[in-house]
Write a protein that holds these residues in place. Sequence first.
Motif, mmCIF file in Angstrom:
data_model
loop_
_atom_site.group_PDB
_atom_site.id
_atom_site.type_symbol
_atom_site.label_atom_id
_atom_site.label_comp_id
_atom_site.label_asym_id
_atom_site.label_seq_id
_atom_site.Cartn_x
_atom_site.Cartn_y
_atom_site.Cartn_z
ATOM 1 N N LEU A 106 0.662 -1.400 0.167
ATOM 2 C CA LEU A 106 -0.577 -0.164 0.250
ATOM 3 C C LEU A 106 1.484 1.693 0.005
ATOM 4 O O LEU A 106 1.236 1.715 1.238
ATOM 5 C CB LEU A 106 -0.947 -0.351 1.326
ATOM 6 N N ARG A 107 1.293 1.848 -1.116
ATOM 7 C CA ARG A 107 1.539 2.947 -0.785
ATOM 8 C C ARG A 107 1.082 4.225 -0.272
ATOM 9 O O ARG A 107 -0.049 4.603 -0.477
ATOM 10 C CB ARG A 107 2.069 3.641 -2.546
ATOM 11 N N SER A 108 1.429 5.150 0.745
ATOM 12 C CA SER A 108 -0.307 5.933 1.513
ATOM 13 C C SER A 108 -0.097 6.941 0.895
ATOM 14 O O SER A 108 0.502 7.529 -0.230
ATOM 15 C CB SER A 108 0.515 6.017 2.589
ATOM 16 N N PHE A 109 -1.472 7.784 1.197
ATOM 17 C CA PHE A 109 -1.652 9.053 1.111
ATOM 18 C C PHE A 109 -0.252 9.821 1.027
ATOM 19 O O PHE A 109 -0.097 10.349 1.409
ATOM 20 C CB PHE A 109 -2.774 9.467 1.976
ATOM 21 N N VAL A 110 -0.263 11.081 -0.680
ATOM 22 C CA VAL A 110 0.331 11.870 -0.904
ATOM 23 C C VAL A 110 0.100 12.753 -1.019
ATOM 24 O O VAL A 110 -1.037 13.093 -2.098
ATOM 25 C CB VAL A 110 1.908 11.441 -1.990
ATOM 26 N N PRO A 111 0.149 13.852 -0.262
ATOM 27 C CA PRO A 111 -0.149 15.884 0.035
ATOM 28 C C PRO A 111 0.264 16.401 -1.389
ATOM 29 O O PRO A 111 1.603 15.724 -2.327
ATOM 30 C CB PRO A 111 0.357 15.659 1.273
ATOM 31 N N SER A 112 -0.463 17.100 -1.305
ATOM 32 C CA SER A 112 -0.380 18.272 -3.039
ATOM 33 C C SER A 112 0.298 18.872 -2.008
ATOM 34 O O SER A 112 0.349 19.428 -0.736
ATOM 35 C CB SER A 112 -1.387 18.497 -3.734
ATOM 36 N N HIS A 113 0.732 20.514 -2.362
ATOM 37 C CA HIS A 113 1.488 21.342 -1.999
ATOM 38 C C HIS A 113 1.188 22.996 -2.434
ATOM 39 O O HIS A 113 2.371 23.465 -3.181
ATOM 40 C CB HIS A 113 2.629 21.468 -2.291
ATOM 41 N N PHE A 114 -0.137 23.180 -3.237
ATOM 42 C CA PHE A 114 -0.207 24.146 -3.471
ATOM 43 C C PHE A 114 -0.163 25.002 -1.928
ATOM 44 O O PHE A 114 -0.500 24.847 -0.893
ATOM 45 C CB PHE A 114 -2.104 24.495 -3.068
ATOM 46 N N GLU A 115 0.610 26.283 -2.728
ATOM 47 C CA GLU A 115 0.630 27.532 -1.168
ATOM 48 C C GLU A 115 0.192 28.610 -2.048
ATOM 49 O O GLU A 115 0.197 29.155 -2.450
ATOM 50 C CB GLU A 115 1.880 27.828 -1.207
#
Length: 487
Positions: free
Chosen positions: A365-374
């Motif tokens: 299971l490759r875990s949830f990866v966040p995006s990086h909008f700033e």
Amino acid sequence: MKVHAINEGKTQLSTRRKTSSKIAHLVALALIVTIIPIYYPYIHYILEKPTAIPSPIDNLLNVQTTTTLSRHHPIYRSHIIPTTQKEDDDPKLVVVPPEKKEHRKRGRRKRGRREAVLKRTGGDGDGDGDVGGGGGGNKSCDLFSGEWVENPEGPYYTNTTCWAIQEHQNCMKFGRPDQDFLKWRWKPNECELPVLDPVQFLEMMRGKSLAFVGDSVARNHMQSLLCLLSRVAYPNDVSTSSDQNFRRWEYPDYNFNISIFWSPYLVNTDRTDRNDITKPFKLYLDEFDESWTSQIEQFDYVIISAGQWFFRPTMFYSNRFIIGCLYCPESSIRHRPSTFSYRRAWRTAFRAINSLKNFKGIVFLRSFVPSHFEGGHWDKGGDCVRTKPFKSNESVMEDYSLEMYKTQLQEYRIGEREGRKNGVKITIMDMTQVMQLRPDGHPSKYGHWPLQNVTMANDCVHWCLPGPIDAWNDFLMELIKREESGR
């Protein structure tokens, strides 16, 4: 004659301008149709209110209890602090300088955060299926706690030497001016993570098969692996379908093959509008997506992942009856959060895996990866313009990314235990905090050529190739080694 020639020239110039303008708008429309399905959820997410998240035990009893952590909780508080005071404004983000602490203390603090997450998500601490790094081998070394350190030897391929890079990930082609983001590797706190050796990897995979299941980020991962292996071998395309979302490559010299199965929701789905991908999808949360569940039994290794699509407008079904929706206009239907469908989808996916009678492989299971909008949401000028990684004490997850990660870990724990009863091996490839520290690795505006008088959304979801997710394959090789040595 001169006046006539001048007028004719003006007419031709005007015609060319109109034609160019039409072409530019057509190209822009095509790009928008491609990008909107990826980012649509971020239009609405800010409007979503915190909702109770059921624990695994509560689900069995049909009782809901709140497990949402405060954003100011000392374990999960982000060191990226909004400078604005208004909740409905787009936060301008600043980084708090890291505290000067001794390396070993930082490692203990990081493990403490991970143990706290496991405790809240039902971790039993018995070592089996440990989030810290798989089965056999050196279990005392948590591969996923560490830092990004400088690596002058990177990258190991370029956008001109690899054939597998899609346009929207080809950051160098579209003029990204900096290349420092290519000069980092992951260093666990208490051991080394070797960089993938393509020859060793192919030898290790001789006579075996590998499948990726998920969305475009799963495909992004697979393409990274193809690029890393392209330094020594090129595969044959042996796909039986013309659909780019279901492909198969074979390395004949090693009798090794790689496949991709498109399933962004992991469960059976249907469109409410066949001709418009931006319209809500129907998610049959208790039904297997047989496009992959009927195929993976033959594979030695399966990497499964999902995430960003669960923020899209969706209608939720169970037993073919509607049980809720996300961002739907109907007031008569119960509105539920993204974590509701995410939990149910993973539960069904693990049930499908554990129901396989002849599966002898290993599921990662490759875990949830966040995006990086700033500086704003995806459609409000949000961008990812950083050029180097965070340190581990500069940024941790919060808000919706944390909730998705916790939900996924809870269902993983249940699925992994059930798998053990049935002789099915499920382990985790915990990329969440690792990639939380890489805001510099996204295409941003360098996934296409700029268009005159057209503003395009920035891509802070996918990853440049070459780029940080090449390290995912360093993890993959090490995890396979550990699992095989454990066997």
